[in-house]
Design a protein around this motif. Structure first.
Motif, PDB file in Angstrom:
ATOM      1  N   SER A 452      -8.314  -4.404   3.071  1.00 33.24           N
ATOM      2  CA  SER A 452      -7.817  -3.948   1.770  1.00 33.24           C
ATOM      3  C   SER A 452      -7.092  -2.618   1.979  1.00 33.24           C
ATOM      4  O   SER A 452      -7.662  -1.671   2.532  1.00 33.24           O
ATOM      5  N   PHE A 453      -5.835  -2.557   1.544  1.00 32.49           N
ATOM      6  CA  PHE A 453      -5.050  -1.332   1.737  1.00 32.49           C
ATOM      7  C   PHE A 453      -4.411  -0.913   0.426  1.00 32.49           C
ATOM      8  O   PHE A 453      -3.857  -1.737  -0.312  1.00 32.49           O
ATOM      9  N   ASP A 454      -4.463   0.381   0.170  1.00 34.07           N
ATOM     10  CA  ASP A 454      -3.817   0.971  -0.997  1.00 34.07           C
ATOM     11  C   ASP A 454      -3.064   2.213  -0.511  1.00 34.07           C
ATOM     12  O   ASP A 454      -3.694   3.148   0.005  1.00 34.07           O
ATOM     13  N   GLY A 455      -1.721   2.188  -0.644  1.00 31.27           N
ATOM     14  CA  GLY A 455      -0.971   3.301  -0.093  1.00 31.27           C
ATOM     15  C   GLY A 455       0.410   3.463  -0.682  1.00 31.27           C
ATOM     16  O   GLY A 455       0.808   2.779  -1.633  1.00 31.27           O
ATOM     17  N   LEU A 456       1.174   4.367  -0.073  1.00 34.49           N
ATOM     18  CA  LEU A 456       2.494   4.763  -0.548  1.00 34.49           C
ATOM     19  C   LEU A 456       3.474   4.759   0.610  1.00 34.49           C
ATOM     20  O   LEU A 456       3.172   5.279   1.697  1.00 34.49           O
ATOM     21  N   LEU A 457       4.645   4.141   0.409  1.00 39.06           N
ATOM     22  CA  LEU A 457       5.716   4.173   1.400  1.00 39.06           C
ATOM     23  C   LEU A 457       6.686   5.276   1.006  1.00 39.06           C
ATOM     24  O   LEU A 457       7.252   5.266  -0.097  1.00 39.06           O
ATOM     25  N   ASP A 458       6.904   6.261   1.901  1.00 41.34           N
ATOM     26  CA  ASP A 458       7.812   7.357   1.563  1.00 41.34           C
ATOM     27  C   ASP A 458       9.196   7.110   2.148  1.00 41.34           C
ATOM     28  O   ASP A 458       9.447   6.115   2.842  1.00 41.34           O
ATOM     29  N   THR A 462       7.411   5.936   6.407  1.00 45.42           N
ATOM     30  CA  THR A 462       5.996   6.025   6.785  1.00 45.42           C
ATOM     31  C   THR A 462       5.116   5.566   5.636  1.00 45.42           C
ATOM     32  O   THR A 462       5.296   5.974   4.485  1.00 45.42           O
ATOM     33  N   LEU A 463       4.150   4.739   5.974  1.00 39.51           N
ATOM     34  CA  LEU A 463       3.194   4.210   5.012  1.00 39.51           C
ATOM     35  C   LEU A 463       1.887   4.981   5.166  1.00 39.51           C
ATOM     36  O   LEU A 463       1.304   5.025   6.240  1.00 39.51           O
ATOM     37  N   LYS A 464       1.443   5.606   4.069  1.00 38.87           N
ATOM     38  CA  LYS A 464       0.218   6.398   4.092  1.00 38.87           C
ATOM     39  C   LYS A 464      -0.753   5.839   3.063  1.00 38.87           C
ATOM     40  O   LYS A 464      -0.348   5.476   1.956  1.00 38.87           O
ATOM     41  N   GLY A 465      -2.044   5.785   3.429  1.00 40.57           N
ATOM     42  CA  GLY A 465      -3.015   5.298   2.467  1.00 40.57           C
ATOM     43  C   GLY A 465      -4.379   5.051   3.056  1.00 40.57           C
ATOM     44  O   GLY A 465      -4.683   5.435   4.178  1.00 40.57           O
ATOM     45  N   ARG A 466      -5.211   4.371   2.269  1.00 35.98           N
ATOM     46  CA  ARG A 466      -6.591   4.085   2.654  1.00 35.98           C
ATOM     47  C   ARG A 466      -6.739   2.605   3.002  1.00 35.98           C
ATOM     48  O   ARG A 466      -6.411   1.728   2.216  1.00 35.98           O
ATOM     49  N   LEU A 467      -7.226   2.340   4.221  1.00 40.25           N
ATOM     50  CA  LEU A 467      -7.498   0.984   4.687  1.00 40.25           C
ATOM     51  C   LEU A 467      -9.005   0.790   4.738  1.00 40.25           C
ATOM     52  O   LEU A 467      -9.717   1.547   5.400  1.00 40.25           O
ATOM     53  N   VAL A 468      -9.491  -0.216   4.027  1.00 36.04           N
ATOM     54  CA  VAL A 468     -10.914  -0.539   4.031  1.00 36.04           C
ATOM     55  C   VAL A 468     -11.088  -1.924   4.653  1.00 36.04           C
ATOM     56  O   VAL A 468     -10.492  -2.901   4.185  1.00 36.04           O
ATOM     57  N   ILE A 469     -11.881  -1.999   5.729  1.00 33.39           N
ATOM     58  CA  ILE A 469     -12.132  -3.273   6.410  1.00 33.39           C
ATOM     59  C   ILE A 469     -13.606  -3.601   6.249  1.00 33.39           C
ATOM     60  O   ILE A 469     -14.475  -2.804   6.612  1.00 33.39           O
ATOM     61  N   ALA A 504      -1.582   5.579  13.023  1.00 24.73           N
ATOM     62  CA  ALA A 504      -2.246   6.853  13.296  1.00 24.73           C
ATOM     63  C   ALA A 504      -3.433   6.983  12.348  1.00 24.73           C
ATOM     64  O   ALA A 504      -3.272   6.898  11.126  1.00 24.73           O
ATOM     65  N   ILE A 505      -4.633   7.184  12.906  1.00 20.86           N
ATOM     66  CA  ILE A 505      -5.844   7.299  12.095  1.00 20.86           C
ATOM     67  C   ILE A 505      -6.113   8.781  11.829  1.00 20.86           C
ATOM     68  O   ILE A 505      -6.296   9.577  12.755  1.00 20.86           O
ATOM     69  N   GLU A 522     -15.568  -0.260   7.299  1.00 18.84           N
ATOM     70  CA  GLU A 522     -14.775   0.817   7.886  1.00 18.84           C
ATOM     71  C   GLU A 522     -13.808   1.357   6.830  1.00 18.84           C
ATOM     72  O   GLU A 522     -13.051   0.590   6.239  1.00 18.84           O
ATOM     73  N   ASN A 523     -13.851   2.650   6.598  1.00 17.46           N
ATOM     74  CA  ASN A 523     -12.897   3.320   5.716  1.00 17.46           C
ATOM     75  C   ASN A 523     -12.002   4.199   6.575  1.00 17.46           C
ATOM     76  O   ASN A 523     -12.487   5.120   7.243  1.00 17.46           O
ATOM     77  N   LEU A 524     -10.689   3.936   6.541  1.00 19.94           N
ATOM     78  CA  LEU A 524      -9.764   4.667   7.397  1.00 19.94           C
ATOM     79  C   LEU A 524      -8.599   5.213   6.572  1.00 19.94           C
ATOM     80  O   LEU A 524      -7.982   4.475   5.794  1.00 19.94           O
ATOM     81  N   ASP A 525      -8.324   6.500   6.744  1.00 18.77           N
ATOM     82  CA  ASP A 525      -7.089   7.075   6.226  1.00 18.77           C
ATOM     83  C   ASP A 525      -6.052   6.946   7.335  1.00 18.77           C
ATOM     84  O   ASP A 525      -6.253   7.469   8.450  1.00 18.77           O
ATOM     85  N   VAL A 526      -4.959   6.254   7.042  1.00 17.75           N
ATOM     86  CA  VAL A 526      -4.012   5.910   8.098  1.00 17.75           C
ATOM     87  C   VAL A 526      -2.576   6.257   7.711  1.00 17.75           C
ATOM     88  O   VAL A 526      -2.236   6.379   6.530  1.00 17.75           O
ATOM     89  N   GLU A 527      -1.767   6.408   8.751  1.00 17.25           N
ATOM     90  CA  GLU A 527      -0.311   6.520   8.609  1.00 17.25           C
ATOM     91  C   GLU A 527       0.315   5.476   9.518  1.00 17.25           C
ATOM     92  O   GLU A 527      -0.039   5.384  10.696  1.00 17.25           O
ATOM     93  N   ILE A 528       1.237   4.701   8.958  1.00 18.48           N
ATOM     94  CA  ILE A 528       1.847   3.609   9.710  1.00 18.48           C
ATOM     95  C   ILE A 528       3.356   3.720   9.625  1.00 18.48           C
ATOM     96  O   ILE A 528       3.907   3.849   8.531  1.00 18.48           O
ATOM     97  N   LYS A 529       4.006   3.675  10.765  1.00 19.49           N
ATOM     98  CA  LYS A 529       5.469   3.638  10.801  1.00 19.49           C
ATOM     99  C   LYS A 529       5.876   2.174  10.676  1.00 19.49           C
ATOM    100  O   LYS A 529       5.888   1.425  11.649  1.00 19.49           O
TER     101      LYS A 529
END
Length: 660
Positions: A452-458, A462-469, A504-505, A522-529
Motif C-alpha cells: 500500500s503506497f500513498d505519495g506525491l510525484l513532484d 521523484t515519488l515521495k511517500g509512505r509504503l506499507v507492506i 531510497a529508504i 513494514e512501514n517505510l518512508d521512501v523516495e523513488i526516481k
C-alpha cells in the motif's frame, strides 16, 4: 506419473547380456561432435553410463553387503557445463555402519593439437565432508576441464542397506545417450521393483546365474537382469515443484521377503497395523509418549486453566518452541529422548515434536504424532508401508473435531502452520489405539503480501511517500526469517537500501516482528526516481514500482509434474499518487481482469485519474496450493499476459501553467 510393479522371484530366461560393461577406448573422433540431436542446447551430455549391483559376502565387514559398481563417460559442451565435472557421492549410515567407497578412478581427456591428453584425478583431490551424524559426502572435481573435455568416472560403493538394494536414476539434469543397470539378486531375496517416471525402457535382458553366492555352505542362484534405456532427455526443473526424485524415470527396489537359512520366510513388506505396533512399542517413538510425568507442574504458570483448548494448545506449543532448540537434524525417532532434550534445551525434530505431543496429552489436549517425508526426501509410498520413506515427525492436535498440524521446531511458525519442507502430499497419523491413517499436509492460512503506497510525484520526477507492506501466512514467516538474519533492523535497512537501487529508504519501522501470531508490517518512508525530470508537456512512469512481475516462473514447453506452491497465495498493490498540477492521462494500461477456468487463479488491474490523483489497484490470487500438469499452460499464459501488461507505462500530459 507411470508405475510398473514387478516381483522378482526366479527369472527363467537365459538370454545373454546384450552389451559389454567395458567402455571403448576414447578416440579422436569422439571429440568431433559439437552438438547432439537429443538436446541441441545441452551444456553436457552422458555418452554412456553403466551400473551393476549385487549382494555378496564382504570378508572385511564379515556380513552380506550390497556392492554397487558405477561407470560413466560424459562430455562437457560449454562453460556452463563445467559444473558437471563436480561430483558429490553421499554415504549414509545404517545402524552403526556407514557406506563406503573403494577404487575411485577418474580421468579427463582433452584433444590438444590432434592428440588425446589424459589427466587422472589424484587422491589428494578427494574430500570427505561430515554433513551430519548420519551422512557423509565424498566430493571431488575432475582436473583440466575444458569445452569439449571427455570425462570418465568409475567407483564401487559398498553398503549394508540390503533392504533397499540400490536405486538407479535413468534421468538426470543432463541428457544421456545410453544408460543401463544390471542387478544380480540371490534367489533367497524377493524385491518389489518399481519403474517410475514417464520414460519407457528400450530393452530388458535376464538370465539365471548359477551358484552366484555361497551362504552357510549353500550354493544360491541369482536373477541376473539388465535394464536398458537410450536417448534419455534431461529432466528440466522449474519453480514450484517437489523433489525431482518424485518425477524422474528411475528404478527402485524394496525388500519384500527373505528365505531364512534354517527354513521359513521372513516378510519385510508389512501392513500398517504392524508398523503402528512397532512404532508405538519403540522406545524412541511410542516409548517417549508415555513420559507424561515430565510435565507435571511445568505449565501451571504458563497455561491458564480457564483458557479454551485452542489457546492452551497455542501456549504449550509456544513453550516448546522457546525451550527446545532444533539442532538441524531430521528424524522420526528421538535422537536424545524428550527428557534429555528438555534438560539440554536441544534436540532433533522427533525430540521436539514428540515432546509437544506428550505435553499436549498431559494437559488433556488430544494429540498424535504424524510421520512425514519432507519435500526433498520424496513422496512416501502409498501402496504399502515403507517406514524408511519417512524422515520427519510432526504433531496432529485434535480440538473440537478439527486436526491442527503443528511443528514446534521453528520459533517463527505460528501454531497450526507447517514449514514448506513438510508440505509434501500427505503424512501418516499414528493413533495409540486404532489403525493409523493418511492425512493431507496443508497450510490452511493463505500466504499473502499487500503493498500500500500513498505519495506525491513532484516536478523532478521523484515519488515521495509512505509504503506499507503487510505479510501473512508463510510470506510472514519467510520475511521474519529474512529480517532476523541481520544483527539489527538498521543492518536490514541498509541491506535492502542497497538492493533496491531505484528506491531510497528514509525511515523504516517494523511491526510485530517477534509476534508470529500477528501479521508482519513494514512501514517505510521512501523516495523513488520513477520518471524523467518533468519538463514540457509529457512524462511517463510505472506506478507498480516494487515487486513488479517481470519474469515468468513457468517456461517449459512441457511439464509432466504438477505445480506445488505450498499454499494458496494472494498479492495486491494499492497505489495512491498525487500528480503535479496540470497533469492528465495520455495513455495507460487497460483495466483488465483475467480469470483461469474454475476461477483457480485471478489477476486484475485498474487505474483511474481523479481530481489530480492517480489510483491504481492490482491483485493476483492463486486459489489453489497445487495445480495439475494439465493446468500448467494456463498458468504459464496467465503470467505471460501479466508481464506484458506491466511493461506498459502510464503516460501523462502536463500543462505547467494549469490551475486547479
Amino acid at each position: 506419473m507411470r508405475y510398473i510393479l514387478l516381483a522378482v522371484i526366479v527369472i527363467l530366461s537365459s538370454d545373454l547380456m546384450a552389451q559389454s560393461e567395458e567402455l571403448p577406448t576414447v578416440l579422436t573422433s569422439d571429440f568431433a561432435k559439437k552438438i547432439y540431436e537429443i538436446d541441441t542446447n545441452a551444456h553436457a551430455i552422458v555418452l554412456f553410463e553403466h551400473g551393476k549391483t549385487r549382494i555378496d559376502k564382504s570378508e572385511s565387514d564379515r556380513s552380506l553387503m550390497v556392492f554397487h559398481h558405477y561407470k560413466t563417460r560424459l562430455r562437457i559442451l560449454t562453460k556452463e557445463g563445467y559444473e558437471h565435472a563436480n561430483f558429490t557421492i553421499p554415504l549414509y549410515k545404517y545402524g552403526s555402519n556407514f557406506e563406503y567407497i573403494s577404487d575411485i578412478k577418474a580421468t579427463t581427456y582433452n584433444l590438444i593439437d590432434g592428440k588425446i591428453e589424459s589427466t587422472p584425478l589424484k587422491n589428494k583431490d578427494l574430500f570427505l565432508e561430515n554433513r551430519s551424524e548420519f551422512v557423509k559426502l565424498n566430493k571431488f572435481t575432475l582436473p583440466d576441464i575444458q569445452i569439449g573435455s571427455i570425462i570418465e568416472l568409475e567407483y564401487t560403493l559398498i553398503s549394508p542397506d540390503i533392504f533397499n538394494f540400490r536405486s538407479w536414476q535413468f534421468q538426470t539434469a543432463i541428457p544421456k545417450l545410453k544408460s543401463n543397470y544390471r542387478v544380480q539378486i540371490p534367489a533367497t531375496y524377493k524385491y518389489n521393483i518399481t519403474l517410475k517416471g514417464p520414460l519407457k525402457l528400450s530393452d530388458t535382458k535376464s538370465k539365471v546365474q548359477r551358484e552366484c553366492l555361497i551362504l552357510n555352505g549353500q550354493k544360491i542362484d541369482c536373477s541376473d537382469i539388465t535394464y536398458f534405456m537410450d536417448n534419455i532427455p534431461a529432466f528440466k526443473t522449474e519453480a514450484y515443484m517437489l523433489a525431482p526424485k518424485n518425477y524422474i524415470s528411475a528404478i527402485n527396489f524394496e525388500l519384500e521377503e527373505m528365505a531364512m537359512s534354517r527354513g521359513g520366510i521372513k516378510t519385510f513388506t508389512k501392513k500398517w497395523s504392524d508398523v503402528d505396533r512397532e512404532l508405538m512399542t519403540d522406545k524412541n517413538f511410542g516409548g517417549q509418549l508415555k513420559k507424561t510425568n515430565l510435565f507435571e507442574g511445568i505449565f501451571a504458570e504458563t497455561v491458564n486453566a480457564s483458557s479454551s483448548p485452542y489457546d492452551k494448545a497455542k501456549e504449550i506449543f509456544k513453550w516448546i518452541q522457546q525451550n527446545i532448540k532444533w539442532n538441524n537434524t531430521y528424524g522420526k525417532y528421538t535422537q536424545h529422548g524428550i527428557e534429555d532434550a528438555l534438560k539440554a534445551k536441544n534436540g532433533n525434530i522427533a525430540d521436539i515434536n514428540l515432546t509437544l505431543v506428550t505435553a499436549l496429552n498431559t494437559m488433556g489436549i488430544e494429540s498424535y504424532p504424524i510421520l512425514v517425508s519432507t519435500r526433498e526426501n520424496g513422496i512416501p509410498n502409498s501402496l504399502h508401508p515403507v517406514i524408511s520413506d519417512f524422515n520427519y515427525v510432526i504433531a496432529g492436535v485434535k480440538i473440537e473435531d478439527k486436526t491442527y498440524l503443528a511443528d514446534a521446531s521453528d520459533p517463527l511458525l505460528p501454531f497450526g502452520e507447517l514449514p514448506l519442507r513438510c508440505i509434501n502430499d500427505k503424512g501418516r497419523i499414528i493413533f495409540s489405539k486404532k489403525s493409523s491413517e493418511w492425512i493431507p499436509l496443508v497450510n490452511n492460512q493463505i500466504s499473502s503480501t499487500d503493498y500500500s503506497f500513498d505519495g506525491l510525484l513532484d516536478l523532478s520526477g521523484t515519488l515521495k511517500g509512505r509504503l506499507v507492506i503487510t505479510y501473512s501466512g508463510m510470506d510472514a514467516v519467510g520475511k521474519r526469517r529474512n529480517i532476523l538474519e541481520y544483527g539489527s533492523v538498521a543492518e536490514y535497512e541498509e541491506a535492502i537500501d542497497e538492493k533496491l537501487t531505484n528506491i531510497a529508504i528514509k525511515e523504516i519501522n517494523i511491526g510485530n516482528l517477534h509476534d508470529n501470531e500477528k501479521e508482519l508490517i513494514e512501514n517505510l518512508d521512501v523516495e523513488i526516481k520513477t520518471a524523467d525530470h518533468i519538463i514540457g508537456n509529457s512524462f511517463n512512469f510505472n506506478p507498480i514500482f516494487i515487486n513488479r512481475i517481470s519474469k515468468n516462473p513457468f517456461n517449459l514447453d512441457e511439464r509432466n509434474y504438477h505445480v506445488d506452491i505450498g499454499s494458496k497465495r494472494d498479492e495486491s498493490h494499492t497505489i495512491t499518487i498525487r500528480l503535479p498540477n496540470g497533469s492528465s492521462i495520455k495513455a495507460s494500461p487497460k483495466n483488465t481482469n483475467l480469470v483461469l477456468p474454475d476461477k483457480s487463479a485471478r489477476y486484475s488491474y485498474k487505474s483511474e485519474l481523479r481530481d489530480g490523483t492517480l489510483y491504481v489497484t492490482q491483485s493476483l490470487s492463486l486459489k489453489k496450493a497445487i495445480y495439475d500438469s494439465n493446468e500448467y499452460f494456463q498458468l504459464k499464459e496467465l503470467f505471460s499476459r501479466i508481464i506484458q501488461h506491466l511493461k506498459i507505462d502510464h503516460s501523462f500530459n502536463h500543462v505547467p501553467d494549469a490551475t486547479l
